[in-house]
Every structure is written in C-alpha cells, then in structure tokens.
Design an enzyme around this catalytic site. Sequence first.
Site, short mmCIF file in Angstrom:
data_model
loop_
_atom_site.label_atom_id
_atom_site.label_comp_id
_atom_site.label_asym_id
_atom_site.label_seq_id
_atom_site.Cartn_x
_atom_site.Cartn_y
_atom_site.Cartn_z
N ARG A 1 48.16 -36.55 -20.09
CA ARG A 1 46.69 -36.58 -19.91
C ARG A 1 46.27 -37.74 -19.00
NH1 ARG A 1 42.88 -36.54 -25.02
NH2 ARG A 1 44.27 -38.21 -25.67
N ARG B 1 49.65 -40.80 -34.51
CA ARG B 1 48.36 -40.09 -34.65
C ARG B 1 48.57 -38.75 -35.34
NH1 ARG B 1 46.78 -40.55 -28.54
NH2 ARG B 1 45.12 -39.06 -28.99
N ARG C 1 44.92 -43.27 -21.26
CA ARG C 1 44.51 -44.00 -22.48
C ARG C 1 45.68 -44.81 -23.04
NH1 ARG C 1 41.37 -39.63 -26.17
NH2 ARG C 1 42.57 -40.69 -27.78
N ARG D 1 37.07 -36.71 -40.11
CA ARG D 1 38.53 -36.67 -40.08
C ARG D 1 39.13 -36.92 -41.45
NH1 ARG D 1 39.11 -38.21 -34.26
NH2 ARG D 1 41.30 -38.39 -33.84
N LYS E 1 40.12 -30.47 -27.92
CA LYS E 1 38.73 -30.60 -28.40
C LYS E 1 37.81 -31.10 -27.27
CE LYS E 1 39.89 -33.47 -31.73
NZ LYS E 1 41.36 -33.60 -31.49
P1 AP5 Z 1 42.01 -33.02 -24.86
O1 AP5 Z 1 40.96 -31.99 -24.69
O2 AP5 Z 1 41.76 -34.36 -24.25
O3 AP5 Z 1 42.44 -33.16 -26.39
P2 AP5 Z 1 41.62 -33.66 -27.66
O4 AP5 Z 1 41.80 -32.64 -28.73
O5 AP5 Z 1 40.22 -34.04 -27.29
O6 AP5 Z 1 42.51 -34.91 -28.02
P3 AP5 Z 1 42.21 -36.44 -28.29
O7 AP5 Z 1 43.51 -37.16 -28.04
O8 AP5 Z 1 41.03 -36.97 -27.52
O9 AP5 Z 1 41.91 -36.42 -29.78
P4 AP5 Z 1 42.15 -37.52 -30.76
O10 AP5 Z 1 41.65 -36.81 -31.91
O11 AP5 Z 1 43.47 -38.11 -30.96
O12 AP5 Z 1 41.38 -38.77 -30.09
P5 AP5 Z 1 39.96 -39.40 -30.36
O13 AP5 Z 1 39.47 -39.91 -29.08
O14 AP5 Z 1 39.10 -38.49 -31.15
O15 AP5 Z 1 43.39 -32.42 -24.27
C1 AP5 Z 1 44.57 -33.20 -24.24
C2 AP5 Z 1 45.34 -32.91 -22.94
O16 AP5 Z 1 45.81 -31.56 -22.98
C3 AP5 Z 1 44.50 -33.02 -21.66
O17 AP5 Z 1 45.29 -33.57 -20.65
C4 AP5 Z 1 44.12 -31.57 -21.33
O18 AP5 Z 1 43.96 -31.36 -19.93
C5 AP5 Z 1 45.32 -30.80 -21.88
N1 AP5 Z 1 44.97 -29.49 -22.42
C6 AP5 Z 1 43.88 -29.17 -23.19
N2 AP5 Z 1 43.92 -27.87 -23.54
C7 AP5 Z 1 45.07 -27.36 -22.99
C8 AP5 Z 1 45.68 -26.06 -22.99
N3 AP5 Z 1 45.10 -25.02 -23.63
N4 AP5 Z 1 46.85 -25.90 -22.32
C9 AP5 Z 1 47.44 -26.95 -21.68
N5 AP5 Z 1 46.91 -28.20 -21.64
C10 AP5 Z 1 45.74 -28.41 -22.29
O19 AP5 Z 1 40.36 -40.61 -31.34
C11 AP5 Z 1 41.09 -41.71 -30.86
C12 AP5 Z 1 41.28 -42.69 -32.03
O20 AP5 Z 1 39.99 -43.18 -32.47
C13 AP5 Z 1 41.93 -42.12 -33.28
O21 AP5 Z 1 43.35 -42.15 -33.20
C14 AP5 Z 1 41.38 -43.06 -34.37
O22 AP5 Z 1 42.06 -44.29 -34.36
C15 AP5 Z 1 39.97 -43.32 -33.89
N6 AP5 Z 1 38.99 -42.34 -34.43
C16 AP5 Z 1 38.23 -41.46 -33.71
N7 AP5 Z 1 37.45 -40.74 -34.54
C17 AP5 Z 1 37.72 -41.17 -35.80
C18 AP5 Z 1 37.26 -40.79 -37.08
N8 AP5 Z 1 36.34 -39.81 -37.24
N9 AP5 Z 1 37.77 -41.42 -38.16
C19 AP5 Z 1 38.67 -42.41 -38.03
N10 AP5 Z 1 39.17 -42.82 -36.84
C20 AP5 Z 1 38.70 -42.20 -35.73
#
Ligand code: AP5
Length: 207
Positions: free
Chosen positions: A124, A163, A152, A90, A15
């Site tokens: 990552r 997660r 992270r 979410r 994402k």
């Molecule tokens: P990346 O693009 O970083 O993945 P992402 O989908 O953005 O993953 P996140 O881990 O950031 O999502 P998340 O939903 O867990 O975390 P968030 O910060 O929202 O890609 C990942 C890796 O893969 C990178 O190294 C990239 O280079 C590689 N990659 C990408 N595409 C690729 C491909 N096609 N092929 C190979 N490699 C690839 O949330 C963190 C925490 O915050 C949550 O756990 C929760 O506690 C809280 N939180 C956030 N939002 C909410 C909400 N709305 N409600 C409740 N809690 C929340």
Amino acid sequence: MTGSIVLFGPPGAGKGTQASIIVELTGKPQISTGEMLRQAVSEGRELGLLAKEYMDSGKLVPDSVIIGLIENRLNHPDASSGVLFDGFPRTIPQAEALAKITTVSAVISIEAPDDEIVNRIVGRRMDPETGEIYHVLFRPPPTEIESRLIQRVDDTEETVRMRLKSYHEQTKPLGAWYSEFGILKKIDGTGSIDEVGQSVAAVVGSL
Ligand code: AP5
C-alpha cells in the site's frame, strides 16, 4: 436512509478504498478513527503521543480514548443524519458505547484471508495530498505522483501480523454481535477493487 453505517473488516480488507462509494451513494460523511489518530500524531497532539505507541505496535488504542474521540466528532453538525464509520467500532465495549449515542442501520463487513491482507498492506502507498490509496501491484499510482507517495509506518509485515492478531482476538467477535441484531451484511473482499465496489454498491442500494 437514516442512521449510521459501519464499514467493518480486517486491516487491509479494503475499507478505506471502498468508503468513497458509500459516501457518494449516501451523502454521509466518512469518519475514520485511524485517520483521526494519524492526524493527531502528525500534529504532535497529546492524543497522538498516546496513540502512536499502540498503533506502531499493531495494538488497539484503549476504548476510553476512542469513544471520547467519537463522541466529540458526532457533535459536529454534518453528523446529524448519520455517518459512515470506517474502522470503528472495533471492540464490543466500543459498539455498546456507540449504541447509546447513535443508531447503526447497517454493518458492511468486507472479508479477506490473512495472507491476502499481508500482500495488500505491504504494497500500500498513500498520497498525502489527496488521501488517495494505491497499491504497487493492484492499483498502481500514476508515475508523475510516485515520488510524493508515503508508506504508513505500521504497514510492515511484522506489524500487520500483530494487527491481524488484534483483529482476530478483539474485533472479529463484533461481527457475530452485530449479526444478532440482523444488520450485518457480508461481502467477499477477495475480488478486484472494482468487483468488491460493485458488491458494496449493491448492498448500499438494498438498504
Ligand atoms: P485499504 O482500503 O487501505 O484497507 P483498509 O481496510 O482501509 O485497511 P487499513 O489498514 O486502513 O485498516 P486498519 O483497520 O488496520 O487501519 P486503521 O487506519 O483503521 O486497502 C489496503 C490495500 O489493499 C491498498 O493498497 C489497496 O489499494 C489494496 N486493495 C484494496 N482492495 C483491494 C482488492 N479488492 N484487491 C486488491 N487490492 C486491494 O487503524 C490503524 C490503527 O489505529 C490500528 O491498528 C489501531 O492501533 C488504531 N485504531 C484505529 N481505529 C481504532 C479503534 N476503533 N479502536 C482502537 N484502535 C484503533
């Protein structure tokens, strides 16, 4: 296109990686709840202290906290023509609250299997200066910036499994919920970063 876009999918689906393409194509600002929460943690704010416990254990932060955060952010002038939500909503209660304050025109769902996600998350690395996202194998960083990259705290295998559990139990059902409104656009997230980017651009172009 008027209205907001939701970027949906499991942790590590890509994402954050693909968000910049949508921002470039639509001009909509990216709102990442994960980034907002990490910022609050690093600034030692009350919100950060509350959220950290949930984030470090791979659980979702309570809906009331997240909805308040989004309501405040959507009051900023740059959000008036719609935004790109990354990692929000979410849960179904979050989506219901969002529907009361803004129109969601499309939900772009990037899909990838759990084992692939674990590999992506543990490799990552983030650049704290530019916000750029790298991967030790799939998107290696330039050597000259390697020493400043960070990992992270929730990017361990143990936490990512938690997660994923939260995702399957609380977030995945939201895909079916949005599908009933006819606005869910599914994308295969298993190709290379460039291939997935092309699929994302094609969906955005069709909106
Ligand atoms: P990346 O693009 O970083 O993945 P992402 O989908 O953005 O993953 P996140 O881990 O950031 O999502 P998340 O939903 O867990 O975390 P968030 O910060 O929202 O890609 C990942 C890796 O893969 C990178 O190294 C990239 O280079 C590689 N990659 C990408 N595409 C690729 C491909 N096609 N092929 C190979 N490699 C690839 O949330 C963190 C925490 O915050 C949550 O756990 C929760 O506690 C809280 N939180 C956030 N939002 C909410 C909400 N709305 N409600 C409740 N809690 C929340």
